[in-house]
Design an enzyme around this catalytic site. Structure first.
Site, short mmCIF file in Angstrom:
data_model
loop_
_atom_site.label_atom_id
_atom_site.label_comp_id
_atom_site.label_asym_id
_atom_site.label_seq_id
_atom_site.Cartn_x
_atom_site.Cartn_y
_atom_site.Cartn_z
N ASN A 99 5.47 -4.44 4.52
CA ASN A 99 6.18 -4.07 5.76
C ASN A 99 6.91 -5.29 6.34
O ASN A 99 8.05 -5.18 6.81
CB ASN A 99 5.19 -3.55 6.81
CG ASN A 99 4.47 -2.28 6.37
OD1 ASN A 99 4.92 -1.61 5.45
ND2 ASN A 99 3.36 -1.96 7.02
N ASN A 159 0.82 -1.21 0.00
CA ASN A 159 0.00 0.00 0.00
C ASN A 159 0.86 1.26 0.00
O ASN A 159 1.98 1.24 0.50
CB ASN A 159 -0.88 0.08 1.27
CG ASN A 159 -1.94 -1.00 1.32
OD1 ASN A 159 -2.43 -1.45 0.29
ND2 ASN A 159 -2.29 -1.42 2.52
N ALA A 162 2.95 -0.45 11.82
CA ALA A 162 3.91 -1.48 11.38
C ALA A 162 4.75 -2.08 12.50
O ALA A 162 5.70 -2.82 12.22
CB ALA A 162 4.81 -0.95 10.26
N ALA A 163 4.41 -1.80 13.76
CA ALA A 163 5.16 -2.43 14.85
C ALA A 163 4.98 -3.95 14.79
O ALA A 163 5.95 -4.71 14.87
CB ALA A 163 4.68 -1.90 16.20
N GLY A 164 3.72 -4.39 14.60
CA GLY A 164 3.45 -5.82 14.50
C GLY A 164 4.11 -6.43 13.26
O GLY A 164 4.63 -7.54 13.30
N GLY A 185 1.60 -1.33 3.76
CA GLY A 185 0.96 -2.60 3.40
C GLY A 185 1.55 -3.67 4.31
O GLY A 185 2.78 -3.74 4.43
N HIS A 231 11.23 -8.39 19.33
CA HIS A 231 10.83 -7.32 20.25
C HIS A 231 11.72 -6.09 20.04
O HIS A 231 11.24 -4.95 20.06
CB HIS A 231 10.98 -7.78 21.70
CG HIS A 231 9.79 -8.47 22.29
ND1 HIS A 231 8.49 -8.16 21.94
CD2 HIS A 231 9.69 -9.43 23.25
CE1 HIS A 231 7.66 -8.91 22.65
NE2 HIS A 231 8.36 -9.69 23.44
O1 RIB Z 1 0.20 -2.83 9.60
C1 RIB Z 1 0.32 -1.52 9.11
C2 RIB Z 1 -0.13 -1.45 7.70
O2 RIB Z 1 -1.52 -1.72 7.64
C3 RIB Z 1 0.01 -0.09 7.05
O3 RIB Z 1 1.26 0.09 6.44
C4 RIB Z 1 -1.16 -0.04 6.07
O4 RIB Z 1 -0.78 -0.03 4.73
C5 RIB Z 1 -2.01 -1.26 6.41
O5 RIB Z 1 -1.82 -2.27 5.51
#
Ligand code: RIB
Length: 309
Positions: free
Chosen positions: A46, A14, A252-254, A42, A279
């Site tokens: 990511n 994305n 995007a931490a996860g 996305g 972590h």
């Molecule tokens: O997990 C974060 C992502 O969720 C973002 O980068 C966004 O594009 C959505 O896909």
């Protein structure tokens, strides 16, 4: 031919339009943002970037549109040490878009237009099946068509490729799908949707993990935000705390956690060390803004861990 340690990631790409504001608007309300940024994101991309930057040997199966931003994202993915031969530019489609609000506490809410991500069909999975067959592990999320995720999991199973599913965004999944998964990494909300167990303690996390084990999944890691991760495998569970940092943006931490975790596991790090590595990567990411701009490189993760002692 299977390559030792090779990772395949399948998922979304994305362009993230991110607006920082003090508080999320309520229905009917207009609020003035503080800062606006377009960044590459996305969940699939990511996670691929997190794996590439943390040192994995990785190929990515995904779609961009035949637009300028799609071209630029593809180039950036290659710069992030990702094999992009199976990232297709889809004619007459626009690259996926995510509209993201980030509030003053660093929390976010996200709405998505799938665009070219919807063109990651089962036929396209068939076209790229060798990438899955050659890999040691396949990492997927749920921003791609569900029948394609299922088809890819079946292919992986046939070729002894380990299936890791980050079930985000939250969707109910069939028992057929879950039985093909070797490792699952939901957050608390996603775990509740998959299991019916509301998670508010280690004990409830353990119960949710048992439901997922009973579906045939060997390794369950439930991410618990600031409380760390509930890790459950081989009949026992434990919580592994994360690192305490000042979060400015959790986008995007996860994803960073997932990409770094699989990289460490493919390097044959023991599970506890791999979770600690992941972590650390996620802790760095939350101190920075945006999705891919926040994902750390290997040297940064190693340095962070050294500083923690
Ligand atoms: O997990 C974060 C992502 O969720 C973002 O980068 C966004 O594009 C959505 O896909």
């Amino acid at each position: 031919m299977k390559k030792t340690g090779r990772l395949a990631v399948l998922g979304s790409i994305n362009a993230d339009h991110i607006l920082n504001l003090a508080q999320f608007p309520r229905p009917g309300e207009t609020v003035i943002g503080k800062q606006y940024q377009v960044a590459f994101g996305g969940k699939g991309a990511n996670q691929a970037v997190a794996a590439g930057r943390s040192g994995a040997d990785i190929a990515f199966i995904a779609c961009v549109g035949d637009d300028d931003i799609g071209q630029r994202i593809r180039t950036q993915l290659a710069d992030d040490h990702i094999d992009t031969a199976s990232v297709d530019a889809v004619a007459n489609e626009s690259t996926g878009v995510a509209l993201i609000f980030v509030n003053g506490a660093g929390e976010n809410c996200i709405a998505i237009h799938a665009g070219a991500n919807a063109a990651l069909t089962t036929a396209r999975i068939g076209k790229h099946q060798q990438v899955i067959a050659d890999a040691d592990a396949l990492l997927m999320q749920l921003e791609s068509p569900l029948d394609s995720v299922l088809a890819a999991a079946k292919l992986a199973h046939q070729h002894n490729t380990r299936v890791i599913l980050n079930p985000a965004p939250a969707v109910k999944l069939s028992d057929e799908m879950l039985a093909l998964v070797d490792m699952i990494t939901p957050n608390e909300t996603e775990a509740e949707i998959l299991t019916g167990v509301h998670i508010d303690s280690d004990e409830s996390a353990a119960r949710a993990a048992t439901v997922l084990h009973d579906k045939g999944i060997a390794s369950v890691l439930i991410t618990l935000g600031r409380r760390g991760v509930w890790l459950s495998e081989n009949g026992s569970g434990q919580r592994i705390a994360g690192f305490n940092v000042q979060a400015v943006d959790t986008i995007a931490a996860g994803d960073t956690f997932n990409g770094a975790l699989i990289t460490a596991l493919l390097e044959k790090k023991p599970m506890i060390d791999a979770v600690r590595f992941a972590h650390a990567a996620a802790a760095i990411a939350v101190t920075r803004h945006g999705a891919q701009p926040s994902v750390p490189w290997r040297t940064e993760i190693d340095q962070f861990l050294q500083q923690q002692g």
